[in-house]
Design a protein around this motif. Structure first.
Motif, mmCIF file in Angstrom:
data_model
loop_
_atom_site.group_PDB
_atom_site.id
_atom_site.type_symbol
_atom_site.label_atom_id
_atom_site.label_comp_id
_atom_site.label_asym_id
_atom_site.label_seq_id
_atom_site.Cartn_x
_atom_site.Cartn_y
_atom_site.Cartn_z
ATOM 1 N N UNK A 1 0.815 -1.195 0.000
ATOM 2 C CA UNK A 1 0.000 0.000 0.000
ATOM 3 C C UNK A 1 0.859 1.258 0.000
ATOM 4 N N UNK A 2 2.125 1.112 -0.389
ATOM 5 C CA UNK A 2 3.002 2.275 -0.451
ATOM 6 C C UNK A 2 2.885 2.987 -1.793
ATOM 7 N N UNK B 1 8.496 7.000 2.267
ATOM 8 C CA UNK B 1 7.544 6.492 3.249
ATOM 9 C C UNK B 1 7.762 5.023 3.554
ATOM 10 N N UNK B 2 8.066 4.249 2.509
ATOM 11 C CA UNK B 2 8.334 2.827 2.691
ATOM 12 C C UNK B 2 9.580 2.625 3.546
ATOM 13 N N UNK B 3 10.645 3.342 3.213
ATOM 14 C CA UNK B 3 11.871 3.212 3.998
ATOM 15 C C UNK B 3 11.662 3.648 5.440
ATOM 16 N N UNK B 4 10.884 4.686 5.631
ATOM 17 C CA UNK B 4 10.575 5.148 6.983
ATOM 18 C C UNK B 4 9.835 4.066 7.767
ATOM 19 N N UNK B 5 8.904 3.386 7.111
ATOM 20 C CA UNK B 5 8.163 2.300 7.760
ATOM 21 C C UNK B 5 9.086 1.139 8.132
ATOM 22 N N UNK B 6 10.198 1.004 7.395
ATOM 23 C CA UNK B 6 11.184 -0.039 7.683
ATOM 24 C C UNK B 6 12.240 0.423 8.696
#
Length: 70
Positions: free
Chosen positions: A1-2, A17-22
């Motif tokens: 959903x990124x 945003x994806x990297x931040x979520x990781x």
């Protein structure tokens, strides 16, 4: 959903945003550098295959580091 716009690829703000979520908090310069390394087909957009390759490399590097620490 990124992939917020359902384009089939990740643009800069989606990738960030994806990297931040990781757990990766990278500045814009670092994100630009990564994207330039990853994007092979369409500059500024990371497609699925490019993303999978990036993640595989990151996981392989992580595994190597873990092995060295043991």
């Amino acid at each position: 959903a990124f992939d917020k716009d359902n384009s089939g690829g990740l643009v800069k703000h989606e990738f960030k945003g994806l990297l931040s979520a990781l757990g990766e908090d990278l500045n814009d310069e670092a994100i630009d550098k990564l994207m330039n390394e990853i994007c092979k087909t369409q500059k500024g957009v990371i497609n699925f295959d490019e993303f999978v390759g990036f993640m595989k490399t990151r996981l392989d590097e992580s595994d190597t580091a873990q092995t060295m620490l043991q």
